[in-house]
Design a protein around this motif. Sequence first.
Motif, short mmCIF file in Angstrom:
data_model
loop_
_atom_site.label_atom_id
_atom_site.label_comp_id
_atom_site.label_asym_id
_atom_site.label_seq_id
_atom_site.Cartn_x
_atom_site.Cartn_y
_atom_site.Cartn_z
N TYR A 149 0.86 -1.31 0.10
CA TYR A 149 -0.14 -0.06 -0.02
C TYR A 149 0.80 1.37 -0.07
CZ TYR A 149 -3.58 3.15 1.76
OH TYR A 149 -4.34 4.30 1.76
N SER B 140 2.49 4.42 -6.85
CA SER B 140 2.20 3.92 -7.87
C SER B 140 3.00 4.30 -9.20
CB SER B 140 0.67 4.29 -8.54
OG SER B 140 0.49 5.70 -8.43
N GLN C 219 -4.98 -1.54 -4.18
CA GLN C 219 -6.47 -1.96 -4.11
C GLN C 219 -6.50 -3.34 -3.45
OE1 GLN C 219 -8.87 0.49 -4.10
NE2 GLN C 219 -6.95 1.76 -4.93
N THR D 9 -13.56 2.93 -3.22
CA THR D 9 -12.55 2.71 -4.31
C THR D 9 -12.64 3.42 -5.83
OG1 THR D 9 -12.68 0.45 -3.80
CG2 THR D 9 -11.68 0.71 -5.53
N THR E 154 -10.52 6.60 -5.55
CA THR E 154 -8.80 6.29 -5.31
C THR E 154 -8.35 5.79 -6.82
OG1 THR E 154 -9.46 5.46 -3.32
CG2 THR E 154 -7.18 5.16 -4.09
N SER F 131 -8.02 8.67 -9.07
CA SER F 131 -6.77 9.43 -8.71
C SER F 131 -5.63 8.92 -9.19
CB SER F 131 -6.59 9.60 -7.10
OG SER F 131 -7.57 10.63 -6.79
N VAL F 132 -5.59 7.32 -8.89
CA VAL F 132 -4.30 6.77 -9.48
C VAL F 132 -4.29 6.76 -10.87
CG1 VAL F 132 -2.91 4.51 -9.03
CG2 VAL F 132 -4.41 5.19 -7.38
N THR G 79 -18.66 9.62 -8.32
CA THR G 79 -18.16 9.26 -7.01
C THR G 79 -19.60 9.38 -6.30
OG1 THR G 79 -16.09 10.15 -7.32
CG2 THR G 79 -16.70 9.35 -5.07
N PRO H 45 -12.25 13.12 -6.42
CA PRO H 45 -11.07 12.27 -6.32
C PRO H 45 -9.71 13.03 -5.82
CG PRO H 45 -12.08 11.91 -8.31
CD PRO H 45 -12.76 13.06 -7.74
N SER I 89 -7.33 17.25 2.61
CA SER I 89 -7.25 16.00 3.75
C SER I 89 -7.67 16.04 5.15
CB SER I 89 -5.87 15.47 3.40
OG SER I 89 -5.01 16.63 3.82
N SER J 200 0.34 9.69 3.33
CA SER J 200 -0.35 10.17 2.10
C SER J 200 0.15 11.70 1.59
CB SER J 200 -2.05 9.98 2.44
OG SER J 200 -2.46 10.97 1.76
#
Lengths: 329, 281
Positions: free
Chosen positions: A144, A148, A203, A257, A260, A263-264, A304, B126, B153, B210
């Motif tokens: 985690y 990435s 994930q 998810t 996320t 974003s990734v 979302t 996001p 955040s 993060s």
Amino acid sequence: MTSYVVRRLLYAVLTFIGITIAVFALVHAVPGDPITFYIGAHGAHNLSQPTLEAIRHEYHLDEPLVTQYLYWLRGVLRLDFGTSVVDHRYVTTRILEKLPNSVELNLIAFLVAAAIGVPIGLWSATRSGRPIERASAVLFFLLYSLPSFWVALLLMELFSVKLGLLPTFGMTSDEYLDLSAGQKLIDHARHLVLPVITLSYAQIAIFARFSKSALTEVIRQDYITTARAKGVAPRGVLWRHAFRNALIPLITLLGLTIPTLLSVGVITEQIFQWDGIGRLYFVSILTRDYPTVLGLTVVTAVVTLFASLLADILYAMADPRVRFEETAP
Amino acid sequence: MKRDSVSAMTWRRFQRSKLALGALAYVVVVALIALIAPMITVDPNAVDIASRLRPPDHTHRLGTDDLGRDVLARVIHGARVSLTVGLTATLISLLIGSFLGAIAGYYGGAADWLVSRLIEIVLCFPFLLLVLGIVALFRPSFITIMIALGLTSWTTEARFVRGEFLRIRDMEFAQAARASGARDARIIFRHLLPNAIAPVLVSASFGVASAILIESALSFLGMGVPPPTPTWGNILYSAEQHLEYAWWLAVFPGVAIFLTVAAFNIIGDRVRDALDPRSES
């Protein structure tokens, strides 16, 4: 149930209005002339004063902020985010063109993460406290924590540059159009491998952790003790009583998810030149194509919102306690 | 009295994990190295075109980049950016999150409703897209990145504090403060907040992890702290340009990001375990 759904829907409408106000406020908090948002910083220099005034009038920039917001909101509701500064085509059209590519990539990544992460999580919950379980928990934490874009670079370096096993980037090879249908499928699948790994490894860790704590929680419940006391075999307790209830909280992952992945997705799609909305977002930022940036910001936030609304409703259907807890003061 | 014993117990249980102690030691060492970076390395911005893209050797322990700059010096100096951004952004989100969470948890009702809706709105965006958008709109800089990260955040902290406040706001010590005529602000900040801070530290540790991850992603995408300031992300950006022959550019800054992020995540996880009364069994 109906009243719960109605209340959730009302909240969703409020959240939607909040999203639009946030985006609108963000744009107007930026110092400088807002006209540059619509015609680009470059365009504003080359136009005469009367033309600028005409444009200002066309986009309602000469009106009070509240009126401007309402005009903009009306556009958003009609899915009209204006035209791109770069190619003057409708922002909505440009987003819809790229959307299928992102949906494909994200859906596959989501399914891969769930198919690997959930069984591992459930399995490690049944091994709670043993060395193998503790080791896997640490491993997931490390997984985690991997950035990435670094993973993407290393995968590229290893599988594309060094070993030459997989294509470096793009969605298809150059000779794609000359291939037979079967070859096309294989070619596209080969291009999918590295982006899917990049999107899904973190994930997998999240799914595993989440399903592990869900099952651990269920095993503590009284009805599990009851089932054991009745004399149900341990295996039967797990399969018949525990697993099914442990899967319910996983519904919430649907809402968690998706942002996320999006974003990734910006990073993944940019590195592997996957032609989706994440890449469109980044390219639009580089070219200062603000109508597209704003359109995509609103669209992704609304996606979302829908996902978490759906998750909430499904959860309430599967676990009636949720909707009663909500009404309690 | 009670607070001391809880933190002492938490520390005792935290220490049981060798991994957590290792992570803590790592963070302390990295922070020290970052602090004295200019004293222990060569100039990270000294360009030397004659020795560009050199693999690691005895003069350049981690090799050089495409401008002949020493990668070791840049990685060490990069720690300053990562830690400063990570800690400051988390501090901002702690302040916003604790304040809103405290108001929501203490007053309940309309205040709670409003803060909950606000959290829902922020969570819809996001994370990276929002930060990227804000940074691009206001031009990338040290300050914009920290503010953008802090502003987006705080939701986890707010939810933690809200939950703690709901739990403790009607306990005897809070009632006693109220009965002795203390104003709301005093009860919230002097009596309740110190007792609600422990679980917030858990989320702060995850928050630093993060923030460091996002900061390096922004730098990697060319939207971070502007060059020539060395950051782990922008070394990786140049690694992407020279992927075929300069592996050292890709490996070392990535390891630095990974270890630092992992250390903060592990610390957060073990503090959470140590705080959880159920984990004793």
